[in-house]
Design a protein around this motif. Sequence first.
Motif, short mmCIF file in Angstrom:
data_model
loop_
_atom_site.label_atom_id
_atom_site.label_comp_id
_atom_site.label_asym_id
_atom_site.label_seq_id
_atom_site.Cartn_x
_atom_site.Cartn_y
_atom_site.Cartn_z
N ALA A 19 0.81 -1.31 -0.13
CA ALA A 19 0.01 -0.10 0.17
C ALA A 19 0.83 1.02 0.03
CB ALA A 19 -0.99 -0.08 1.37
N LEU A 20 2.04 1.42 0.86
CA LEU A 20 2.83 2.49 0.65
C LEU A 20 3.73 2.76 -0.46
CD1 LEU A 20 4.17 2.25 4.46
CD2 LEU A 20 2.49 3.78 3.44
N LEU A 21 3.86 1.32 -1.25
CA LEU A 21 4.62 1.54 -2.53
C LEU A 21 3.64 2.21 -3.23
CD1 LEU A 21 6.42 -1.94 -2.54
CD2 LEU A 21 7.64 0.58 -2.43
N GLU A 22 2.45 1.66 -3.41
CA GLU A 22 1.43 2.45 -4.29
C GLU A 22 1.44 4.00 -3.92
OE1 GLU A 22 -3.10 2.13 -4.10
OE2 GLU A 22 -2.42 0.40 -5.53
N TYR A 23 1.38 4.27 -2.84
CA TYR A 23 1.22 5.64 -2.26
C TYR A 23 2.46 6.49 -2.85
CZ TYR A 23 0.77 9.83 0.57
OH TYR A 23 0.46 11.13 1.25
N ILE A 36 3.71 10.75 8.77
CA ILE A 36 4.21 10.48 9.87
C ILE A 36 3.46 9.08 10.56
CG2 ILE A 36 5.21 12.75 10.76
CD1 ILE A 36 2.42 12.79 12.49
N GLU A 37 4.38 8.36 11.29
CA GLU A 37 3.97 6.95 11.79
C GLU A 37 2.40 6.89 12.32
OE1 GLU A 37 6.69 5.44 14.52
OE2 GLU A 37 8.35 5.11 12.66
N SER A 38 2.13 8.03 13.16
CA SER A 38 0.79 8.01 13.66
C SER A 38 -0.40 8.23 12.64
CB SER A 38 0.75 9.32 14.79
OG SER A 38 1.12 10.53 14.16
N GLU A 39 0.06 8.96 11.37
CA GLU A 39 -1.08 9.02 10.37
C GLU A 39 -1.16 7.91 9.64
OE1 GLU A 39 0.39 12.37 8.03
OE2 GLU A 39 -0.23 13.89 9.64
N ILE A 40 -0.01 7.10 9.42
CA ILE A 40 -0.16 5.94 8.69
C ILE A 40 -0.92 4.85 9.75
CG2 ILE A 40 1.13 3.95 7.87
CD1 ILE A 40 3.33 5.87 7.22
N LYS A 42 -3.45 5.43 11.66
CA LYS A 42 -4.96 5.84 11.47
C LYS A 42 -5.35 5.49 10.12
CE LYS A 42 -4.39 9.45 14.97
NZ LYS A 42 -4.68 10.88 15.29
N LEU A 43 -4.56 6.01 9.08
CA LEU A 43 -4.99 5.72 7.85
C LEU A 43 -5.30 4.28 7.36
CD1 LEU A 43 -5.46 7.13 5.22
CD2 LEU A 43 -2.98 6.72 4.55
#
Length: 254
Positions: A19-23, A36-40, A42-43
């Motif tokens: 998912a992060l690679l696609e982002y 930031i880690e906290s946003e990831i 929650k996302l």
Amino acid sequence: MLQLDKHSKVPLYKQLKEALLEYIEKNLKEGDALPIESEIEKLFGVSRITVRKTIEELASEGIVTKTQGRGTFVQTKNIVQKAGNITSWTEEMRLKGKQTETKNLMVNEIEPSKKIAKELQLSKGEKVICLKRLRCADGEPISILINYFRSKFTPGFLEKGLTKESLYEILEEDYGIQLERAHERVKARLATDLEALELGISPDSAILHITRVSYLPDGTPFEMVEMANRSDRYEYDIDLVGRNKLKTFTAEGE
């Protein structure tokens, strides 16, 4: 954006990685910061441990880089040098579309060390020009480059100075010097405190240290180069001959 399936047999950190690679592919470019880690967390609805494990894996693969106190960034692509050709640093960067810059330029005529005298097979009392430069690509320090070359082949070099970015262009155009072949040795080592300061890396970071001796067409050793390259931004690309081809070469040379 890919959605994570918590019921899948595929581990969450692997799903998060995809998912992060696609982002990154769709939304970011080199040098951009990841959320930031906290946003990831929650996302994607995952734990901090999963996020950190995923980021560590992306970092180990050279996709992102973590900077203490600043965050996680999309890694700038490494500069890859193709081994097997004698090219100047400037020429290598031009081929890759990079803007080059020289800093901390120093040029002197010096008494060679025993190592330099041996490598260049110098006569007693023969001196060399020492040219030291910090080389930058697109504004980023990449390499500390020190050239030692024989003074007697380059009269007037000290007075003229470095009139172009490429030393080899000067040698060819002003002195008619063509380098026929060269031998390089590459090893990994830790940066010295001064190298780390000049390259803008952490103390004791790994660097690629390269020693090259270049020869004139008649076999005379002309130049010795020492390069300290950032290992996080510099790679060597080497083509190897297959075993069957090597056997053919050996048989033909018998």
